[in-house]
Design an enzyme around this catalytic site. Sequence first.
Site, PDB file in Angstrom:
ATOM      1  N   GLY A  81       0.868  -1.142   0.061  1.00  0.00           N
ATOM      2  CA  GLY A  81      -0.109  -0.096   0.100  1.00  0.00           C
ATOM      3  C   GLY A  81       0.733   1.252   0.051  1.00  0.00           C
ATOM      4  O   GLY A  81       2.058   1.166  -0.536  1.00  0.00           O
ATOM      5  N   ASP A  82       0.466   2.315   0.672  1.00  0.00           N
ATOM      6  CA  ASP A  82       0.984   3.557   0.634  1.00  0.00           C
ATOM      7  C   ASP A  82       2.623   3.542   1.146  1.00  0.00           C
ATOM      8  O   ASP A  82       3.285   4.214   0.412  1.00  0.00           O
ATOM      9  CB  ASP A  82       0.058   4.683   1.454  1.00  0.00           C
ATOM     10  N   THR A 138      -3.789  -3.329  -1.530  1.00  0.00           N
ATOM     11  CA  THR A 138      -4.437  -2.403  -0.347  1.00  0.00           C
ATOM     12  C   THR A 138      -5.984  -2.773  -0.375  1.00  0.00           C
ATOM     13  O   THR A 138      -6.788  -2.799  -1.074  1.00  0.00           O
ATOM     14  CB  THR A 138      -4.177  -0.885  -0.305  1.00  0.00           C
ATOM     15  N   ASP A 148      -8.159  -0.933   1.014  1.00  0.00           N
ATOM     16  CA  ASP A 148      -8.847   0.287   0.924  1.00  0.00           C
ATOM     17  C   ASP A 148      -9.193   0.812  -0.768  1.00  0.00           C
ATOM     18  O   ASP A 148      -9.725   1.597  -0.900  1.00  0.00           O
ATOM     19  CB  ASP A 148      -8.274   1.637   1.505  1.00  0.00           C
ATOM     20  N   ARG A 177     -26.135 -10.592  10.637  1.00  0.00           N
ATOM     21  CA  ARG A 177     -27.850 -10.300  10.406  1.00  0.00           C
ATOM     22  C   ARG A 177     -28.552 -11.423  11.182  1.00  0.00           C
ATOM     23  O   ARG A 177     -29.741 -10.909  11.918  1.00  0.00           O
ATOM     24  CB  ARG A 177     -28.024 -10.558   9.080  1.00  0.00           C
ATOM     25  N   ARG A 207      -9.383   4.493   6.381  1.00  0.00           N
ATOM     26  CA  ARG A 207      -9.144   5.773   6.859  1.00  0.00           C
ATOM     27  C   ARG A 207      -9.277   7.053   6.161  1.00  0.00           C
ATOM     28  O   ARG A 207      -9.917   7.988   6.678  1.00  0.00           O
ATOM     29  CB  ARG A 207      -7.778   5.547   7.435  1.00  0.00           C
ATOM     30  N   ASN A 212     -37.239  -6.167  13.227  1.00  0.00           N
ATOM     31  CA  ASN A 212     -36.737  -5.117  13.922  1.00  0.00           C
ATOM     32  C   ASN A 212     -35.426  -4.947  14.342  1.00  0.00           C
ATOM     33  O   ASN A 212     -34.890  -4.838  15.739  1.00  0.00           O
ATOM     34  CB  ASN A 212     -37.610  -5.392  15.451  1.00  0.00           C
ATOM     35  N   GLU A 264     -13.552   3.345   9.227  1.00  0.00           N
ATOM     36  CA  GLU A 264     -12.605   3.809  10.232  1.00  0.00           C
ATOM     37  C   GLU A 264     -12.361   5.331  10.463  1.00  0.00           C
ATOM     38  O   GLU A 264     -12.130   6.234  11.464  1.00  0.00           O
ATOM     39  CB  GLU A 264     -11.404   2.929  10.395  1.00  0.00           C
TER      40      GLU A 264
END
Length: 188
Positions: free
Chosen positions: A35-36, A58, A60, A87, A104, A148, A156
């Site tokens: 990722g980054d 990533t 994200d 559920r 994020r 209900n 996040e």
Amino acid sequence: MQGKGTKDGERYDFTKHVLKNLENLKLDVLITIGGDDTLSYSYRLHKEGFPVVAIPKTMDNDVYGTDYCIGFSTAVTRSMNFIDALRTVAGSHERIAVVELFGRYSGETSLITAYLSAVDRALIPEVPFDMDKLAEFVKEDKKNNPSNYAIVAISEGATIIAGRLSRKANPTLMETKSWAVSARSRVQ
């Protein structure tokens, strides 16, 4: 590679050491997957003259210049499976379930998961929300559900209109519980 030093929180740069190790290993090219942080450091090695092939990975799906990242579909699929299992519990106990998902800075994982899982509400960093309005919407969602219950998916990094959900990027479990209790009291 940068790391925090042990004295005064000073940062050390280990790039020269890394380059020397790459040379000692007689590598022609380094293939990085991440990722980054991984991609940022890959770029740093590239600027230092070492050949790098960088592959975005990533959950994200937020690497600039890409349409799709390795790991995104897994994150969405597993999040959907979790929500599907939740559920039953939420419905049998007639509760409001709040599911925090990755994201994020980008809410794409949460938004796509929420859409595919048919949750009642999705909160993402790109769209700040009003806690009182959300509470009213969720109360109505729960009331309109024959079993209900209601489910809210939250990234996040989601923000409340008046500020951040938490002062930290990664709130502690206690802070998360505190927020959930606060939100629940507004709905009941």
